[in-house]
Design a protein around this motif. Sequence first.
Motif, PDB file in Angstrom:
ATOM      1  N   GLN A 298     -56.987 -75.610  -6.746  1.00  0.00           N
ATOM      2  CA  GLN A 298     -56.020 -74.594  -6.317  1.00  0.00           C
ATOM      3  C   GLN A 298     -54.578 -75.099  -6.456  1.00  0.00           C
ATOM      4  O   GLN A 298     -53.698 -74.382  -6.937  1.00  0.00           O
ATOM      5  N   ARG A 299     -54.341 -76.327  -6.064  1.00  0.00           N
ATOM      6  CA  ARG A 299     -52.977 -76.864  -6.159  1.00  0.00           C
ATOM      7  C   ARG A 299     -52.565 -77.026  -7.617  1.00  0.00           C
ATOM      8  O   ARG A 299     -51.421 -76.777  -7.982  1.00  0.00           O
ATOM      9  N   ARG A 300     -53.489 -77.458  -8.419  1.00  0.00           N
ATOM     10  CA  ARG A 300     -53.180 -77.659  -9.831  1.00  0.00           C
ATOM     11  C   ARG A 300     -52.842 -76.334 -10.504  1.00  0.00           C
ATOM     12  O   ARG A 300     -51.902 -76.247 -11.290  1.00  0.00           O
ATOM     13  N   SER A 302     -51.745 -73.589  -9.097  1.00  0.00           N
ATOM     14  CA  SER A 302     -50.585 -72.877  -8.563  1.00  0.00           C
ATOM     15  C   SER A 302     -49.283 -73.445  -9.086  1.00  0.00           C
ATOM     16  O   SER A 302     -48.225 -72.908  -8.805  1.00  0.00           O
ATOM     17  N   ARG A 303     -49.356 -74.546  -9.827  1.00  0.00           N
ATOM     18  CA  ARG A 303     -48.133 -75.132 -10.395  1.00  0.00           C
ATOM     19  C   ARG A 303     -48.034 -74.735 -11.857  1.00  0.00           C
ATOM     20  O   ARG A 303     -48.684 -75.295 -12.728  1.00  0.00           O
ATOM     21  N   LYS A 307     -42.800 -74.393 -13.260  1.00  0.00           N
ATOM     22  CA  LYS A 307     -42.598 -75.141 -12.022  1.00  0.00           C
ATOM     23  C   LYS A 307     -42.607 -76.637 -12.318  1.00  0.00           C
ATOM     24  O   LYS A 307     -41.868 -77.413 -11.750  1.00  0.00           O
TER      25      LYS A 307
ATOM     26  N   THR B 103     -52.910 -70.324   0.251  1.00  0.00           N
ATOM     27  CA  THR B 103     -51.938 -71.006  -0.617  1.00  0.00           C
ATOM     28  C   THR B 103     -51.368 -70.056  -1.660  1.00  0.00           C
ATOM     29  O   THR B 103     -50.155 -70.005  -1.872  1.00  0.00           O
ATOM     30  N   PRO B 185     -49.223 -82.922  -5.514  1.00  0.00           N
ATOM     31  CA  PRO B 185     -48.158 -81.983  -5.131  1.00  0.00           C
ATOM     32  C   PRO B 185     -48.733 -80.697  -4.564  1.00  0.00           C
ATOM     33  O   PRO B 185     -49.759 -80.205  -5.039  1.00  0.00           O
ATOM     34  N   LYS B 186     -48.084 -80.192  -3.519  1.00  0.00           N
ATOM     35  CA  LYS B 186     -48.585 -79.008  -2.835  1.00  0.00           C
ATOM     36  C   LYS B 186     -48.505 -77.775  -3.732  1.00  0.00           C
ATOM     37  O   LYS B 186     -47.611 -77.659  -4.565  1.00  0.00           O
ATOM     38  N   GLY B 187     -49.425 -76.866  -3.502  1.00  0.00           N
ATOM     39  CA  GLY B 187     -49.424 -75.624  -4.266  1.00  0.00           C
ATOM     40  C   GLY B 187     -48.423 -74.642  -3.682  1.00  0.00           C
ATOM     41  O   GLY B 187     -47.945 -74.807  -2.562  1.00  0.00           O
ATOM     42  N   GLU B 188     -48.115 -73.648  -4.465  1.00  0.00           N
ATOM     43  CA  GLU B 188     -47.140 -72.649  -4.011  1.00  0.00           C
ATOM     44  C   GLU B 188     -47.713 -71.256  -4.210  1.00  0.00           C
ATOM     45  O   GLU B 188     -48.550 -71.033  -5.094  1.00  0.00           O
TER      46      GLU B 188
END
Lengths: 372, 192
Positions: A298-300, A302-303, A307, B103, B185-188
Motif C-alpha cells: 500500500q505504501r509503495r 501510494s507514492r 511524488k 491510507t 516512506p509513509k503512504g499518502e
Amino acid sequence: MRRTLLLVTLLLLVLCVPPLSANPGGTGDGNRDAACGGSCHGDPGLSEPSSAVLTFSTDRDSAYVGGPISVTITVTEMELSSRGLVGVFLLSDTHGVADTPQDAGWTILSNGEGGSTNYAEKHAFDAESGVTMTWSLLAPSSEGTYDFYAAVHHGGDGAARMKISDVNNVTVGPVPDNLPQMLPWDAMTSRSLGEPTDLSMPVVNATSVALEYRIGEGPIATIEATQDADTWVATLPAALSDISLSYRVVMSNDEFTETTGWIAVSNEIEEYNADIFAVRLQSMALLFASLALCISIQRRMSRSPQKSLGEPEAALISADQTSMVVPTPSVAPIDMAPSLALDDPRRPAGWTDEQWLHYGPDHIAQNSGGGF
Amino acid sequence: MVAAATLHAFSTEMLVGSMTFSVIATVLCLGESMFEKLGEKAQRGLDQSAYYAAIFSLCCIPVVALTGTASGDASASPVLVNKMLLSGLCLGLWIGVVHGRRTWGPEMWSNRKMGFVHTGFVCAGYTTAAMLGSIGSVITRGETVGDLFGIWPHFDNAPAISFGMSMVLALLSLSALLVVIFVQPKGEAVES
C-alpha cells in the motif's frame, strides 16, 4: 422495475431455504433424552416421519435386580442420506426430560460402539441391512416392569427424519439366592493400543469368573479370572492394531451361570498434542507477515512517480555525485583532418561537413587505401 | 452463564455478516470504478459502508478468536491448530484492508490499479475467514458448504514447528513489520 425484480428475486431465494434443519454429520455419541429431537433435528414437529422399522430384542426374557441383560435394537428400511448416518436411542421414556435408561436406574456397561451412552451413531451400508446396536445393561436395584423405547434419527430424501418405537417391557425380578452377580461397575470401554488391561470385576456369589473376548464376530477366547479379596481380576491382552474387540464376564457357581452382555472396547489412538505456545507464535508470525506485506504494498503504491521526484532536496543532492568528479584540464582538440578538404571528391554524397570531418578518414582508409 | 461456544457462534455470525457486507460493497465499488453505472454518490456510499463494516469486522475478530480459544483445547486437534494459524492470517490481512483504505482515502477508486489491489486484499481476508468458518462447520456439523467446490481444503494436518523455530519466525515477521512501519516512506492519500 429493477427494484421489484430485485425484491422478487430475494423473496424467491428466501423461499428456497428448506424449513427443515438437522446435523447431517451427526452430533456424536452421548447421553440424550428424547427431547434431543428439539436440538439435533430442529423442532420435532418439523422432522419428517421415518419409514424405519425398529426391532427391539433382549438376550433373556427378564433380568434380576442388578443383573445383566443385553438389549438389541435393529433399524431397517429407513430412508438414507448420502452419508448413511443413523443415530439410535435407547430410551426409558419419551417425555423429553430424564428419558435415559440411567434415569430409570439402569447401568449402561456398553453401547456396543466403544462407549456407555444411550445414544450412538452408526453408518448404514444400505436400508435393507440397516444398523444393529446392542446395549449391555445392569438392571436397577428395585424390582418391577420397566419400559424401553427405541428411537432413531436420520436423514433421507432431503429431510430430517425421526421415529420412536412402541413401548417394550422388561421385567426385573428378585434375585435368586446364591445368584452370581456383578456389583455396580464401570466397565472398561476404551484403552490405549499396545497395552494389556487389568480388569477388576466386583462379582459376588461366584466360585469362578471368566473373561471371554472376541475380535469382531470371530471365535471366543476365554481367560480365567483370579480372586483378589472382593474382586476378580483378569488381564485382557493388548491390541496391536485398531481392531474391534469386545468382552463379557461369565460368572458361575454350582447352581447358576450368569453372563454380561458384550462390552465393546474402542482403541485410543495416540492423541495429537501440539505445543500451544508455539502455535500462538506461528499465528502471530502469520499476522505480522501478512500485515507487513499489505502495508508495504500500500505504501509503495501510494507514492506516485511525481511524488518520488519530489523527494527532499538532501536526498537528491546525495544522489548527485557530479561534484565529486575532478574536472580534467581541457585539452585542445587535435586537428585530425587538416588535410581533409571539405570538397574532397572522395566525400560521399549527402554527408554533412561534420560527418565528413569525423568519419572521413576511416572512409578513405577503407575505400581508397588511405592517404589524404 | 453462557457457554464460550455460544458466544463464539454469536460473535462469528457478527463477524461473517459484517465481513460479507464489506466484501460486497468493495466489489461493487470496484465495479463502479470500472463501468460507472451507479454514480459518484452511490460509490461514495458503498465505499463508506465497506470501510465501516470492515472496521466492525476487525473489532469482532479478536472476540471470535478469544471465545474460540475458550471453547476447546486447540492443542488436542490439528484442525483447531490450523484454525488458530488462519486466525492470525485473517487478522493480519484485515488490519491491512482497513489500513489500506485509511491510507489511500475514498479517492482511491479513481485509481483502478489501487482498486484492484484493495479488492484483492479484501477477498483474501474474506477467503481466510470463510476457511475458518468452514473448519468450524466441519467440527460442529461434520460437513461444509465448501465441499461443493470440490477443492476446498479440510486442514486435517497441521504443521509441526518447534517452539524455537516458531519464535524465530515470529521475530522475523515482527522485524519485517517494524521495518515497513518505521523505515519505508509513509503512504499518502489519493487526491481527487
